[in-house]
Design an enzyme around this catalytic site. Structure first.
Site, PDB file in Angstrom:
ATOM      1  CE1 TYR A  87       0.639   2.570   4.351  1.00 25.09           C
ATOM      2  CE2 TYR A  87       0.381   0.077   4.240  1.00 25.09           C
ATOM      3  CZ  TYR A  87       0.797   0.855   5.247  1.00 25.09           C
ATOM      4  OH  TYR A  87       1.399   1.099   6.186  1.00 25.09           O
ATOM      5  CB  CYS A  88       1.555   4.148  -2.230  1.00 21.38           C
ATOM      6  SG  CYS A  88       0.243   3.520  -3.110  1.00 21.38           S
ATOM      7  CD  GLN A  89      -1.330   9.665   1.835  1.00 24.11           C
ATOM      8  OE1 GLN A  89      -0.415   8.810   2.960  1.00 24.11           O
ATOM      9  NE2 GLN A  89      -2.131   9.826   2.877  1.00 24.11           N
TER      10      GLN A  89
END
Length: 126
Positions: A87-89
């Site tokens: 996951y990232c932003q």
């Protein structure tokens, strides 16, 4: 007139490249909603690909931080025999990270739909 054709060719190339990346990510990466992500990430390797300052500002409980900028150097820290939850932003960087991992032989790749900004589960911040 030739400037217009040049711009149209460049625009067309960008669109083709974007579509290629989109369909490539769809093929190699499974996008999970929060419930499915939450159900599976405890049995997998949970990797936050955001930069360290973003990670320290808040991250999903149990996540390891391997920023996109360090992924090539730190790829050996990720096992190929276990699922990888990324996951990232917002979901863009995790898609690019999945492409890098796929090229190196990782096949069980998942990412969080909408990224961390959509996450409503438990978080930890420093």
């Amino acid at each position: 007139m030739s400037l217009l054709y040049t711009l149209l060719i460049i625009l067309g190339a960008v669109i083709v490249f974007s579509l290629y990346n989109y369909f490539q990510q769809k093929k190699i990466l499974k996008t999970l909603n929060q419930d499915d992500f939450r159900a599976g990430y405890r049995k997998a390797q949970l990797i936050d690909v955001r930069e360290q300052k973003e990670y320290e500002g808040g991250h999903i409980l149990g996540a390891r931080n391997i920023p996109m900028s360090q992924l090539k150097m730190r790829m050996k820290e990720i096992r190929k025999d276990k699922p990888v939850y990324l996951y990232c932003q917002s979901g863009l960087r995790s898609g690019r990270a999945a492409q890098q991992l796929y090229r190196k032989g990782y096949r069980q790749l998942y990412h969080l739909q909408g990224g961390f900004k959509q996450w409503t589960g438990k978080i930890k911040s420093k």
